[in-house]
Design a protein around this motif. Sequence first.
Motif, PDB file in Angstrom:
ATOM      1  N   GLU A 117      -4.186   2.918  -8.915  1.00 47.40           N
ATOM      2  CA  GLU A 117      -3.184   3.180  -9.959  1.00 47.40           C
ATOM      3  C   GLU A 117      -1.761   2.969  -9.442  1.00 47.40           C
ATOM      4  N   PHE A 118      -1.512   3.317  -8.194  1.00 45.84           N
ATOM      5  CA  PHE A 118      -0.193   3.077  -7.582  1.00 45.84           C
ATOM      6  C   PHE A 118       0.118   1.576  -7.594  1.00 45.84           C
ATOM      7  N   GLU A 119      -0.859   0.794  -7.216  1.00 45.84           N
ATOM      8  CA  GLU A 119      -0.632  -0.662  -7.189  1.00 45.84           C
ATOM      9  C   GLU A 119      -0.492  -1.199  -8.616  1.00 45.84           C
ATOM     10  N   ARG A 120      -1.190  -0.600  -9.570  1.00 50.02           N
ATOM     11  CA  ARG A 120      -1.025  -1.027 -10.965  1.00 50.02           C
ATOM     12  C   ARG A 120       0.416  -0.766 -11.426  1.00 50.02           C
ATOM     13  N   LEU A 121       0.925   0.395 -11.055  1.00 53.79           N
ATOM     14  CA  LEU A 121       2.325   0.718 -11.380  1.00 53.79           C
ATOM     15  C   LEU A 121       3.266  -0.350 -10.820  1.00 53.79           C
ATOM     16  N   LEU A 122       3.084  -0.686  -9.552  1.00 49.62           N
ATOM     17  CA  LEU A 122       3.965  -1.681  -8.935  1.00 49.62           C
ATOM     18  C   LEU A 122       3.884  -3.005  -9.692  1.00 49.62           C
ATOM     19  N   VAL A 123       2.670  -3.421 -10.006  1.00 43.83           N
ATOM     20  CA  VAL A 123       2.470  -4.718 -10.665  1.00 43.83           C
ATOM     21  C   VAL A 123       3.095  -4.692 -12.065  1.00 43.83           C
ATOM     22  N   GLU A 124       2.842  -3.618 -12.795  1.00 46.62           N
ATOM     23  CA  GLU A 124       3.367  -3.562 -14.169  1.00 46.62           C
ATOM     24  C   GLU A 124       4.890  -3.502 -14.197  1.00 46.62           C
ATOM     25  N   GLU A 125       5.465  -3.059 -13.091  1.00 43.78           N
ATOM     26  CA  GLU A 125       6.928  -2.983 -13.025  1.00 43.78           C
ATOM     27  C   GLU A 125       7.531  -4.189 -12.298  1.00 43.78           C
TER      28      GLU A 125
ATOM     29  N   LYS B   3       9.366  -9.528  -7.425  1.00 40.45           N
ATOM     30  CA  LYS B   3       9.221  -9.299  -5.981  1.00 40.45           C
ATOM     31  C   LYS B   3       7.760  -9.422  -5.567  1.00 40.45           C
ATOM     32  N   LEU B   4       7.581  -9.623  -4.285  1.00 41.04           N
ATOM     33  CA  LEU B   4       6.233  -9.830  -3.733  1.00 41.04           C
ATOM     34  C   LEU B   4       5.986  -8.838  -2.603  1.00 41.04           C
ATOM     35  N   LEU B   5       4.864  -8.128  -2.688  1.00 42.58           N
ATOM     36  CA  LEU B   5       4.443  -7.221  -1.621  1.00 42.58           C
ATOM     37  C   LEU B   5       3.192  -7.787  -0.953  1.00 42.58           C
ATOM     38  N   VAL B   6       3.283  -7.946   0.360  1.00 44.30           N
ATOM     39  CA  VAL B   6       2.170  -8.475   1.156  1.00 44.30           C
ATOM     40  C   VAL B   6       1.654  -7.341   2.040  1.00 44.30           C
ATOM     41  N   VAL B   7       0.400  -6.980   1.885  1.00 42.94           N
ATOM     42  CA  VAL B   7      -0.202  -5.916   2.692  1.00 42.94           C
ATOM     43  C   VAL B   7      -1.082  -6.564   3.760  1.00 42.94           C
ATOM     44  N   LEU B   8      -0.817  -6.203   5.014  1.00 38.08           N
ATOM     45  CA  LEU B   8      -1.615  -6.731   6.129  1.00 38.08           C
ATOM     46  C   LEU B   8      -2.352  -5.586   6.804  1.00 38.08           C
ATOM     47  N   GLN B   9      -3.659  -5.708   6.838  1.00 35.71           N
ATOM     48  CA  GLN B   9      -4.484  -4.732   7.560  1.00 35.71           C
ATOM     49  C   GLN B   9      -5.413  -5.476   8.519  1.00 35.71           C
ATOM     50  N   ALA B  10      -5.734  -4.853   9.615  1.00 36.29           N
ATOM     51  CA  ALA B  10      -6.668  -5.448  10.577  1.00 36.29           C
ATOM     52  C   ALA B  10      -7.054  -4.398  11.603  1.00 36.29           C
ATOM     53  N   MET B  11      -8.146  -4.663  12.306  1.00 40.18           N
ATOM     54  CA  MET B  11      -8.476  -3.871  13.479  1.00 40.18           C
ATOM     55  C   MET B  11      -7.417  -4.155  14.547  1.00 40.18           C
ATOM     56  N   ASP B  12      -7.357  -3.316  15.590  1.00 40.43           N
ATOM     57  CA  ASP B  12      -6.435  -3.577  16.696  1.00 40.43           C
ATOM     58  C   ASP B  12      -6.685  -4.989  17.234  1.00 40.43           C
ATOM     59  N   THR B  13      -5.639  -5.655  17.588  1.00 34.97           N
ATOM     60  CA  THR B  13      -5.628  -7.055  18.077  1.00 34.97           C
ATOM     61  C   THR B  13      -6.002  -8.068  16.987  1.00 34.97           C
ATOM     62  N   GLY B  14      -6.083  -7.614  15.755  1.00 33.40           N
ATOM     63  CA  GLY B  14      -6.506  -8.504  14.664  1.00 33.40           C
ATOM     64  C   GLY B  14      -5.518  -9.600  14.338  1.00 33.40           C
ATOM     65  N   GLY B  15      -4.267  -9.442  14.787  1.00 35.17           N
ATOM     66  CA  GLY B  15      -3.312 -10.535  14.625  1.00 35.17           C
ATOM     67  C   GLY B  15      -2.273 -10.328  13.534  1.00 35.17           C
ATOM     68  N   LYS B  16      -1.970  -9.079  13.207  1.00 32.05           N
ATOM     69  CA  LYS B  16      -0.980  -8.838  12.151  1.00 32.05           C
ATOM     70  C   LYS B  16       0.396  -9.350  12.577  1.00 32.05           C
ATOM     71  N   ASP B  17       0.790  -9.012  13.798  1.00 30.68           N
ATOM     72  CA  ASP B  17       2.122  -9.432  14.277  1.00 30.68           C
ATOM     73  C   ASP B  17       2.230 -10.959  14.345  1.00 30.68           C
ATOM     74  N   GLY B  18       1.211 -11.593  14.893  1.00 30.64           N
ATOM     75  CA  GLY B  18       1.231 -13.051  15.029  1.00 30.64           C
ATOM     76  C   GLY B  18       1.253 -13.743  13.666  1.00 30.64           C
ATOM     77  N   THR B  19       0.540 -13.161  12.716  1.00 30.88           N
ATOM     78  CA  THR B  19       0.532 -13.742  11.368  1.00 30.88           C
ATOM     79  C   THR B  19       1.940 -13.714  10.784  1.00 30.88           C
ATOM     80  N   ILE B  20       2.604 -12.588  10.923  1.00 33.28           N
ATOM     81  CA  ILE B  20       3.968 -12.477  10.384  1.00 33.28           C
ATOM     82  C   ILE B  20       4.869 -13.501  11.076  1.00 33.28           C
ATOM     83  N   ARG B  21       4.744 -13.579  12.382  1.00 31.98           N
ATOM     84  CA  ARG B  21       5.609 -14.489  13.151  1.00 31.98           C
ATOM     85  C   ARG B  21       5.398 -15.944  12.746  1.00 31.98           C
ATOM     86  N   HIS B  22       4.165 -16.354  12.597  1.00 33.66           N
ATOM     87  CA  HIS B  22       3.895 -17.779  12.348  1.00 33.66           C
ATOM     88  C   HIS B  22       4.000 -18.167  10.873  1.00 33.66           C
ATOM     89  N   VAL B  23       3.491 -17.305  10.003  1.00 34.67           N
ATOM     90  CA  VAL B  23       3.440 -17.694   8.588  1.00 34.67           C
ATOM     91  C   VAL B  23       4.840 -17.693   7.969  1.00 34.67           C
TER      92      VAL B  23
END
Length: 269
Positions: free
Chosen positions: A154-162, A60-80
Amino acid sequence: MLDTKPYLVIPGTAADLGSRDPGSRQGFDGDKTEGKAALRPFNARLAALQTRLWAESERKLLVVLQAMDTGGKDGTIRHVFRGVNPQGVRVWGFGAPSERELAHDYLWRVHRRTPENGEITIFNRSHYEDVLVVRVKRLAPEETWRRRFGHIVEFERLLVEEGTTVVKFFLHISKEEQRDRLQSRLAESDKRWKFNVADLDDRKLWDDYIAAYEEALTLTSTEHAPWHVVPADRKWYRNLVVSSILIQTLEEMDPRYPPEPDLDGVVVE
Ligand code: AMP
Ligand code: MG
């Protein structure tokens, strides 16, 4: 495919946001129209890779999106993710935690939304808010949020190792671009619904947020779960960068169709 290496925060080095140009369009010679057109074949490649991930159904693949307000998280999801089979993709937005969520540790609400085999899950904001807004708005004492950098690694290491591949994007806009985007939310009637007066308070804290991002990206970009700082003042370029990185990530995962069942002699009447 774009060369996205400049956008990786190399583990163990400073994210150095100040030296990164949010207006960059490095490696792409075309204009906006060409940039938008260039995304189409990327969309098709991503869709084909996601079909293989879904068919394989072992990782499985986890994609984390962070940005300042108006940074374009919603638009990125919509277009990509245009053209990707919605059946294999989930999007989770993380807003201010509910009372029930606050009654648990901060990773509880996050861990239960991580992807299952075959899925791509996109986090629109994430556990990183617990070292960003929590720090800037002083919602917890420093000793509390500072410990979290270690938990998160460490949380992300757990996810990756599993069996989860983790890829993280900070959509990097300039303060001027944010002003333009907030102003157009005020001016255009079909964007007004997005205008949040509270965003103006956050805008006053711009430098504090940048400092918080700088430290978070620096301390949590790891070999197992790297951060990318995406130049995001140009929406079309931002989409090309995010799409390129996702395609490369999935190509490296190289998901395979499951072995074909032995169908010799099977007839459909
Ligand atoms: P939006 O992404 O526009 O829906 O806004 C969500 C809001 O929730 C943002 O202002 C975030 O800063 C806030 N938020 C997200 N996670 C947390 C958290 N863990 N603690 C406090 N506020 C948060
Ligand atoms: Mg906000």
